[in-house]
Write an enzyme that holds these catalytic residues in place. Structure first.
Site, mmCIF file in Angstrom:
data_model
loop_
_atom_site.group_PDB
_atom_site.id
_atom_site.type_symbol
_atom_site.label_atom_id
_atom_site.label_comp_id
_atom_site.label_asym_id
_atom_site.label_seq_id
_atom_site.Cartn_x
_atom_site.Cartn_y
_atom_site.Cartn_z
ATOM 1 N N ASP B 93 -34.034 60.442 -53.940
ATOM 2 C CA ASP B 93 -33.824 60.831 -52.551
ATOM 3 C C ASP B 93 -34.743 62.013 -52.241
ATOM 4 O O ASP B 93 -35.481 62.498 -53.101
ATOM 5 C CB ASP B 93 -32.349 61.120 -52.280
ATOM 6 C CG ASP B 93 -31.845 62.335 -53.021
ATOM 7 O OD1 ASP B 93 -32.653 63.036 -53.669
ATOM 8 O OD2 ASP B 93 -30.636 62.596 -52.976
ATOM 9 N N ASP B 147 -35.475 64.138 -44.423
ATOM 10 C CA ASP B 147 -34.886 63.981 -43.094
ATOM 11 C C ASP B 147 -33.813 65.034 -42.904
ATOM 12 O O ASP B 147 -33.483 65.762 -43.844
ATOM 13 C CB ASP B 147 -34.287 62.574 -42.920
ATOM 14 C CG ASP B 147 -33.141 62.310 -43.896
ATOM 15 O OD1 ASP B 147 -33.102 62.982 -44.953
ATOM 16 O OD2 ASP B 147 -32.314 61.435 -43.628
ATOM 17 N N GLN B 190 -32.266 57.897 -38.314
ATOM 18 C CA GLN B 190 -31.165 58.802 -37.973
ATOM 19 C C GLN B 190 -30.748 58.533 -36.529
ATOM 20 O O GLN B 190 -31.164 57.525 -35.958
ATOM 21 C CB GLN B 190 -31.598 60.264 -38.193
ATOM 22 C CG GLN B 190 -31.741 60.653 -39.658
ATOM 23 C CD GLN B 190 -30.394 60.745 -40.389
ATOM 24 O OE1 GLN B 190 -29.324 60.626 -39.779
ATOM 25 N NE2 GLN B 190 -30.450 60.916 -41.715
ATOM 26 N N ASP B 267 -26.420 52.849 -52.526
ATOM 27 C CA ASP B 267 -26.141 53.770 -53.631
ATOM 28 C C ASP B 267 -24.874 54.511 -53.275
ATOM 29 O O ASP B 267 -24.590 54.737 -52.095
ATOM 30 C CB ASP B 267 -27.262 54.797 -53.825
ATOM 31 C CG ASP B 267 -27.148 55.939 -52.825
ATOM 32 O OD1 ASP B 267 -27.529 55.740 -51.649
ATOM 33 O OD2 ASP B 267 -26.633 57.023 -53.185
#
Lengths: 377, 377
Positions: B93, B147, B190, B267
């Site tokens: 990530d 992000d 997002q 995940d």
């Protein structure tokens, strides 16, 4: 299930013996190291992995198991072997040692001990008869008599009192055990570090007659030399055709030197406990993986090991896991340590078979003394 | 090492897709569940066991690894795959999510975030460029853009601001990533729960062009229905020929329902975290092994499972291990849970291939709803 157990000696090298202790659940190659499975688990290891390291037998603790989950419950569930998914031989201790060291001991009498659980304070009773009964409920292949183990150093009179009590308890244990040749009952030599007491204890046990003989009350704080001297006195007084078990021992060197004095069986929490504390036993001695010297080291614990935990992970990774408190750190180091102990026993057995134990011992000790590989740089 | 990665779709069933995401380190069968290996370890599991459950890829956390042991150190040691002994694909990530949730966030600016480590309070900087660099140092097969993920519920204006910032960071991430077709870069949609924002975010990312598209900012406290509605809006706006990854999701049911909406990758820490807390995921739903009803139950978690952890140990034993705080309890339940999640994905993939996902989903949900086997007796 009524195949009698047996002990046979295949070779001797000095006082050391190569043997097989056979049970219907499997053979135990001696000299043997028994990983400790206190609460029905060799901590941080799958039973398959314990077996893969070469262990033929594990130890279970009566004190822990009688308190949780309870001996009757384990029996109901099919016994300790099925409970912990370990189909091979199991030795259970008598509970005596841990009553003394873990519980708030209420009262020691001729009959037995009354104590409070370290878990919830509940009151329990342990007598020679109840200890044998619990071990039968667990399904032990080797049952240990209840004894009283005193801390060292102690006054001779105190060592004598505890030894005499242990002898009387040995007799009661034998009677309670009855005749079941498929399982073994071991007596325990006590007597502190007083040669005369050890000899009286051994003679008394031999009179009663056991399937094997343990040396108890050692590795309880005394110097190694004192332990070895006590073995030098005690072992010759034990029957040559019976297995000899040195309880709670020890470091790899303790084991090596005790084998050379005629000991056949060992148990110790060292490899498992050390593994949970970032310590590794290797052929180069004991290594502290917490040490920052390992933080950037891409080399494994031991590139020549055939244990995946010692061979397939870098020291840097092990160091990281330990620093991060990751369970995998304890899992890998415990595995590597139990594997190292089993490899040690394997090498010792091969050396006895070849009649070159003294040379082998010298080579092992030289490697330990030489120490770990130098830091990179 | 410059074999380009690829994504191919073999079958469709409604919105669900069966595919393969191929890297030089191995193929990832989709829909895929990626076990979380936060600190370079899937907690309480050996990497071989993770693989044996059927996992094709694991996730590593940039935030944790940059702080300890450090990205440059991991690179020095040969990369994350070698470090954690996992030779197959790894997704990392961006670190953004954990900066927000774990660190004391010092300052969020257009450039990036400055924060203090939750470990030692040391100050660190994370920008889109640095995040990409760290993930390259780790050797990630799939890199995620940095992000900003806002907690739900949140004001529309706040969701919009974070979405727009994330889009600008997406562009910078793409530029920093450069052209390396052997590895994949994923953008992250997002926009909170506002359909118009999600669509603008998706369109903006598609304009920039990514190898895969993640849906971020969900499973952060909103009801399942809200999550699914957001997927219903977002997924159709993503390119049909690229993998879609729903971050941090979720329960078995979340996964099933999201696959049916066109998601390919997941995940979540649930199976591993639950395993460390005495919880088991099974085809009969979630089971609490701490519950006293299991104390005397000789039956395994699931007698039909082909996972040794679920099949070869009694519930009574698992209950005992958990009550006793034994590491083996976490080891077995984590294994059983990750295995269950992989079996779930396997069944889903087979059902898509056969064009009967709806029926399969109905059957799975019925079994969950029916609940655990009744207590004995």
């Amino acid at each position: 299930m009524n195949v009698p157990h047996s002990f046979s000696i295949h070779a001797r090298d000095g006082a050391a013996r190569l043997g097989t202790l056979a049970f219907h659940r499997g053979a135990v190659r001696t000299p043997a190291f028994m990983p400790v499975g206190t609460a029905a688990t060799v901590k941080a290891m799958f039973p398959e992995t314990v077996r893969a390291t070469g262990a033929d037998i594990v130890l279970g603790n009566t004190y822990h198991l009688m308190l949780r989950p309870g001996a009757e419950r384990v029996a109901e569930l099919g016994g300790l072997h099925r409970f912990m998914n370990w189909p091979r031989p199991i030795l259970t201790d008598s509970g005596g040692f841990q009553v003394m060291s873990l519980s708030s001991l209420r009262k020691l009498t001729e009959d037995g001990v009354i104590f409070r659980s370290h878990l919830d304070g509940s009151e329990h009773r342990l007598s020679p008869e109840r200890s044998v009964e619990i071990q039968r409920l667990l399904g032990a292949d080797i049952t240990m008599q209840l004894d009283e183990c005193v801390a060292l150093p102690c006054a001779d009179a105190e060592a004598e009192r505890a030894m005499e009590l242990s002898l009387r308890w040995a007799e009661r244990s034998k009677r309670a055990f009855g005749s079941d040749s498929s399982r073994a009952l071991f007596g325990i030599v006590q007597g502190g570090t007083v040669p005369a007491l050890r000899l009286r204890s051994a003679a008394g046990l031999v009179d009663i007659g056991f399937d094997g003989y343990a040396v108890g009350g050692l590795a309880v704080g005394e110097p190694q030399a004192v332990m070895l001297e006590t073995l030098d006195v005690t072992v010759p007084a034990l029957p040559a055709d019976r297995p000899r078990y040195l309880m709670g021992v020890g470091t790899p060197e303790d084991i090596l030197l005790s084998v050379m004095r005629g000991i056949d069986m060992f148990d110790c929490v060292m490899p498992t406990r050390a593994g949970r504390h970032g310590q590794a036993y290797t052929r180069r001695g004991r290594i502290n993986l917490r040490n920052a010297r390992h933080a950037d080291d891409p080399r494994p614990l031991d590139e020549e090991s055939d244990c995946p935990a010692a061979r397939d992970y870098s020291r840097a990774y092990l160091h990281h896991l330990i620093k991060a408190g990751e369970m995998l750190g304890a899992m890998l180091l415990t595995w590597a340590n139990v594997h190292y102990y089993q490899q040690l026993m394997d090498g010792i057995r091969a050396a006895i078979a070849a009649g070159r134990l003294a040379d082998h011992a010298e080579a092992i000790r030289r490697a330990w003394a030489a120490g770990d590989i130098p830091p990179r740089g």
